[in-house]
Design an enzyme around this catalytic site. Structure first.
Site, PDB file in Angstrom:
ATOM      1  N   SER A   1       4.334  -2.969   2.245  1.00  0.00           N
ATOM      2  CA  SER A   1       3.934  -4.285   2.776  1.00  0.00           C
ATOM      3  C   SER A   1       2.805  -4.864   1.928  1.00  0.00           C
ATOM      4  CB  SER A   1       3.426  -4.151   4.213  1.00  0.00           C
ATOM      5  OG  SER A   1       4.422  -3.560   5.004  1.00  0.00           O
TER       6      SER A   1
ATOM      7  N   GLU B   1      -2.734  -6.606   1.836  1.00  0.00           N
ATOM      8  CA  GLU B   1      -2.969  -5.230   2.329  1.00  0.00           C
ATOM      9  C   GLU B   1      -3.446  -4.267   1.231  1.00  0.00           C
ATOM     10  OE1 GLU B   1      -0.200  -3.422   5.256  1.00  0.00           O
ATOM     11  OE2 GLU B   1      -0.259  -1.683   3.949  1.00  0.00           O
TER      12      GLU B   1
ATOM     13  N   ARG C   1      -5.059  -1.047   9.782  1.00  0.00           N
ATOM     14  CA  ARG C   1      -5.136  -0.932   8.320  1.00  0.00           C
ATOM     15  C   ARG C   1      -6.581  -1.042   7.845  1.00  0.00           C
ATOM     16  NH1 ARG C   1      -1.191   0.294  10.061  1.00  0.00           N
ATOM     17  NH2 ARG C   1       0.932  -0.306   9.548  1.00  0.00           N
TER      18      ARG C   1
HETATM   19  C1  LIG Z   1       7.423   1.958  -0.370  1.00  0.00           C
HETATM   20  C2  LIG Z   1       6.075   1.968   0.290  1.00  0.00           C
HETATM   21  C3  LIG Z   1       5.990   2.028   1.669  1.00  0.00           C
HETATM   22  C4  LIG Z   1       4.747   2.046   2.304  1.00  0.00           C
HETATM   23  N1  LIG Z   1       4.717   2.120   3.657  1.00  0.00           N
HETATM   24  C5  LIG Z   1       3.524   2.158   4.302  1.00  0.00           C
HETATM   25  C6  LIG Z   1       3.476   2.239   5.732  1.00  0.00           C
HETATM   26  O1  LIG Z   1       4.502   2.300   6.403  1.00  0.00           O
HETATM   27  N2  LIG Z   1       2.271   2.255   6.313  1.00  0.00           N
HETATM   28  C7  LIG Z   1       1.108   2.221   5.605  1.00  0.00           C
HETATM   29  O2  LIG Z   1       0.029   2.254   6.218  1.00  0.00           O
HETATM   30  N3  LIG Z   1       1.118   2.157   4.249  1.00  0.00           N
HETATM   31  C8  LIG Z   1       2.281   2.114   3.585  1.00  0.00           C
HETATM   32  N4  LIG Z   1       2.314   2.030   2.218  1.00  0.00           N
HETATM   33  C9  LIG Z   1       1.049   1.950   1.472  1.00  0.00           C
HETATM   34  C10 LIG Z   1       0.541   3.321   0.926  1.00  0.00           C
HETATM   35  O3  LIG Z   1       1.581   4.235   0.836  1.00  0.00           O
HETATM   36  C11 LIG Z   1      -0.581   3.907   1.789  1.00  0.00           C
HETATM   37  O4  LIG Z   1      -1.632   2.992   1.921  1.00  0.00           O
HETATM   38  C12 LIG Z   1      -1.117   5.216   1.205  1.00  0.00           C
HETATM   39  O5  LIG Z   1      -2.018   5.817   2.105  1.00  0.00           O
HETATM   40  C13 LIG Z   1      -1.817   5.027  -0.141  1.00  0.00           C
HETATM   41  O6  LIG Z   1      -2.057   6.311  -0.665  1.00  0.00           O
HETATM   42  P1  LIG Z   1      -2.335   6.536  -2.196  1.00  0.00           P
HETATM   43  O7  LIG Z   1      -2.734   7.965  -2.368  1.00  0.00           O
HETATM   44  O8  LIG Z   1      -1.198   6.080  -2.997  1.00  0.00           O
HETATM   45  O9  LIG Z   1      -3.613   5.593  -2.418  1.00  0.00           O
HETATM   46  P2  LIG Z   1      -3.995   4.791  -3.723  1.00  0.00           P
HETATM   47  O10 LIG Z   1      -3.068   3.641  -3.906  1.00  0.00           O
HETATM   48  O11 LIG Z   1      -4.184   5.709  -4.879  1.00  0.00           O
HETATM   49  O12 LIG Z   1      -5.424   4.225  -3.283  1.00  0.00           O
HETATM   50  C14 LIG Z   1      -5.512   3.271  -2.253  1.00  0.00           C
HETATM   51  C15 LIG Z   1      -7.009   3.038  -1.949  1.00  0.00           C
HETATM   52  O13 LIG Z   1      -7.587   4.230  -1.452  1.00  0.00           O
HETATM   53  C16 LIG Z   1      -8.652   4.675  -2.303  1.00  0.00           C
HETATM   54  N5  LIG Z   1      -8.547   6.138  -2.350  1.00  0.00           N
HETATM   55  C17 LIG Z   1      -7.452   6.871  -2.675  1.00  0.00           C
HETATM   56  N6  LIG Z   1      -7.710   8.183  -2.525  1.00  0.00           N
HETATM   57  C18 LIG Z   1      -9.016   8.268  -2.108  1.00  0.00           C
HETATM   58  C19 LIG Z   1      -9.884   9.356  -1.795  1.00  0.00           C
HETATM   59  N7  LIG Z   1      -9.485  10.641  -1.852  1.00  0.00           N
HETATM   60  N8  LIG Z   1     -11.172   9.070  -1.425  1.00  0.00           N
HETATM   61  C20 LIG Z   1     -11.599   7.786  -1.352  1.00  0.00           C
HETATM   62  N9  LIG Z   1     -10.820   6.726  -1.632  1.00  0.00           N
HETATM   63  C21 LIG Z   1      -9.539   6.969  -2.005  1.00  0.00           C
HETATM   64  C22 LIG Z   1      -8.397   4.006  -3.637  1.00  0.00           C
HETATM   65  O14 LIG Z   1      -9.594   3.871  -4.377  1.00  0.00           O
HETATM   66  C23 LIG Z   1      -7.840   2.677  -3.188  1.00  0.00           C
HETATM   67  O15 LIG Z   1      -8.903   1.848  -2.780  1.00  0.00           O
HETATM   68  C24 LIG Z   1       3.550   2.009   1.540  1.00  0.00           C
HETATM   69  C25 LIG Z   1       3.635   1.949   0.134  1.00  0.00           C
HETATM   70  C26 LIG Z   1       4.885   1.938  -0.486  1.00  0.00           C
HETATM   71  C27 LIG Z   1       4.954   1.916  -1.986  1.00  0.00           C
END
Ligand SMILES: Cc1cc2nc3c(=O)[nH]c(=O)nc-3n(C[C@H](O)[C@H](O)[C@H](O)COP(=O)(O)OP(=O)(O)OC[C@H]3O[C@@H](n4cnc5c(N)ncnc54)[C@H](O)[C@@H]3O)c2cc1C
Length: 366
Positions: A266, A362, A192
Site C-alpha cells: 500500500s 505510507e 501504521r
Molecule cells: C507486497 C507488499 C505487501 C505489503 N503488505 C503490508 C501489509 O499488509 N501491512 C503492512 O503493515 N505493511 C505491508 N507492507 C509494507 C512492509 O512490508 C512493512 O512495512 C515491513 O514491516 C517493512 O519491513 P522492512 O524490513 O522491509 O523495512 P524497511 O523497508 O527496510 O524499512 C522501513 C522503515 O523502518 C526502518 N527500519 C527498518 N529496520 C529497522 C530496525 N531494525 N530498527 C530501526 N528502524 C528500522 C527503516 O529505516 C525505514 O524507516 C507490504 C510491502 C509489500 C512490498
C-alpha cells in the site's frame, strides 16, 4: 504475566550490560563503499549508498558510534527494504540489520514469550511460530520485510496488528549509546504508527523484538474478505495454519510479488475523516467505502478514492498503478524514486481536488 515480564526485562538488561563490558574497545566494522541498493529495496530503485554496513550485532553499532568519521554520517537503517522509497542516492551510511535467531524465552500458565532478532525475515518468523504451536500472527502472514522493522509502522493486515501480540523490544539509541527496552505502551503503537516515527526517528536501531502468545487462542476472522475465504474453503473451526494459508492465498491473488514487479505494498494510508465529512461524502458518493471506528471517526478506503479518480492501471512514465489494486504503485521497469513520487503527487492532488481528502504516504521516503 507480570512475573515473566519482570524477569524478561532484567534478563535483557543483564545480557546487554555484559556485551557493553565485553566490547570496551569496539572493533572497526568492515564498511562497503558505493554500495548498490537496487536489490535491497522491493521497489527496485537503482540508487546507491556512499557507505554500507551489514549489522550482525550490537557491537557493530557501538563501533560505528565510537568512530567519529562514521558517527557523523547521515544514517539509514535498512531491513528488507519493503517500505522504503529511495528518492535519490543515499549520501550516508546504510546500517543493514542481518542479525538472526529466534527462541522461546519464557512461559507460564497463560503466556509464552518468544524473542526474535531484527534481521529475521518476518514471514519465516510467523511460520516458525505456527510450527512451535504458538498461534496469533497468522493474519500477518506473507508481509514482506524483517522482524526489526515490523514495530516501526505497527504492521497490520486482515484485522490484526503487530501490537496485538507484541511484548517488548530492545533498541540501540544512537543519541546516548545505550541499549533500551520498551514495552507495548512505551512504543505508542497506532495505525501504521509508533514512537519510532516520532521521538525515536533517526535515533533507534531495533535489535530484537519479543512477542507474547496467550494460551487461549481465538481465530480473528473480523475482516470479511478473510472470513469469506475461510468459508469458501469449507472451514468451520479453522486452525491458525489454515488461516495463514487463506491469508497467503488472498495476498497472492491481490498483491503483486515484489520479486516480479517492484512495489512497497500500500502506497497510501487509509485516511480518517470526521463523522460530518463522511456524511457529506456519502451523500454525494453513495458507493463510498468506509469503516466506522470505535472513537467515532470513519476510515475511508484510500484504494477506492484513487480508483474513482481513474488511476487504476494507469502510468506516468515508468511508474504505474497496479491493475488489480489502486493502492499499490509499481515500478514498471527503470523508474526512479522521483518518478514514483511524481505519480504519488498526481494521485494525491486528484483525490484532494475531487473528495477534499488528503492522502498520506505510507512508506518512508528517503
Ligand atoms: C507486497 C507488499 C505487501 C505489503 N503488505 C503490508 C501489509 O499488509 N501491512 C503492512 O503493515 N505493511 C505491508 N507492507 C509494507 C512492509 O512490508 C512493512 O512495512 C515491513 O514491516 C517493512 O519491513 P522492512 O524490513 O522491509 O523495512 P524497511 O523497508 O527496510 O524499512 C522501513 C522503515 O523502518 C526502518 N527500519 C527498518 N529496520 C529497522 C530496525 N531494525 N530498527 C530501526 N528502524 C528500522 C527503516 O529505516 C525505514 O524507516 C507490504 C510491502 C509489500 C512490498
Amino acid at each position: 504475566m507480570l512475573h515473566i515480564l519482570a524477569e524478561f526485562f532484567s534478563a535483557a538488561a543483564r545480557r546487554y550490560n555484559q556485551l557493553t563490558m565485553n566490547t570496551a574497545t569496539p572493533r572497526v566494522p568492515a564498511i562497503v563503499l558505493h554500495k548498490p541498493l537496487q536489490a535491497l529495496n522491493t521497489l527496485g530503485i537503482a540508487a546507491s549508498a556512499t557507505a554500507y554496513l551489514p549489522v550482525s550485532s550490537y557491537a557493530d553499532l557501538q563501533a560505528v558510534r565510537a568512530d567519529q568519521s562514521l558517527s557523523t554520517l547521515p544514517r539509514l537503517v535498512l531491513g528488507g527494504g519493503s517500505n522504503l522509497v529511495l528518492s535519490s542516492n543515499f549520501d550516508g551510511l546504510v546500517l543493514h540489520l542481518v542479525n538472526q535467531g529466534k527462541i522461546v524465552v519464557g512461559e507460564d500458565d497463560n503466556y509464552t514469550i518468544v524473542r526474535a532478532q531484527a534481521g529475521e525475515n518476518w514471514h519465516a518468523f510467523v511460520q516458525w511460530t505456527l510450527n512451535q504451536n504458538l498461534p496469533g500472527l497468522e493474519n500477518l502472514s506473507l508481509i514482506p520485510g524483517s522482524v526489526g522493522a515490523a514495530p516501526i509502522q505497527n504492521i497490520g493486515a486482515y484485522g490484526s496488528e503487530l501490537k496485538d501480540f507484541f511484548h517488548s523490544l530492545t533498541y540501540f539509541d544512537f543519541a546516548t549509546g545505550e541499549v533500551c527496552v520498551l514495552d507495548r505502551d512505551a512504543c505508542r503503537f497506532g495505525y501504521r504508527d509508533s514512537i519510532f516515527k516520532h521521538e525515536l526517528r533517526n535515533r533507534a536501531v531495533i535489535l530484537e523484538v519479543s512477542f507474547s502468545f496467550p494460551r487461549s487462542w481465538q481465530p480473528n476472522l473480523s475482516y470479511s474478505e478473510l472470513a469469506n475465504e475461510i468459508s469458501a474453503r469449507g472451514l468451520i473451526t479453522p486452525s491458525a495454519f489454515e488461516i495463514s494459508e487463506a491469508v497467503i492465498a488472498i495476498r497472492h491473488r491481490k498483491l503483486p510479488d515484489p520479486a516480479v514487479i517492484g512495489n512497497v505494498g500500500s502506497f497510501f494510508k487509509n485516511p480518517f475523516v470526521a463523522h460530518e465529512i463522511h456524511g457529506a461524502l456519502k451523500e454525494k458518493y453513495p458507493q463510498l467505502v468506509s469503516y466506522p471506528q470505535a472513537d467515532g471517526s470513519i476510515k475511508l478506503a484510500a484504494g477506492w478514492l484513487i480508483d474513482q479518480c481513474g488511476w487504476k492501471g494507469r502510468s506516468l512514465g515508468a511508474a504505474g498503478v497496479h491493475e488489480k489494486q489502486a493502492l499499490v504503485l509499481i515500478n514498471r521497469g527503470g523508474a526512479s524514486g522521483a518518478d514514483i513520487l511524481k505519480l504519488a503527487h498526481a494521485i494525491h492532488e486528484d483525490v484532494r481536488l475531487r473528495f477534499g481528502v488528503t492522502l498520506e504516504i505510507e512508506p518512508v521516503v528517503i
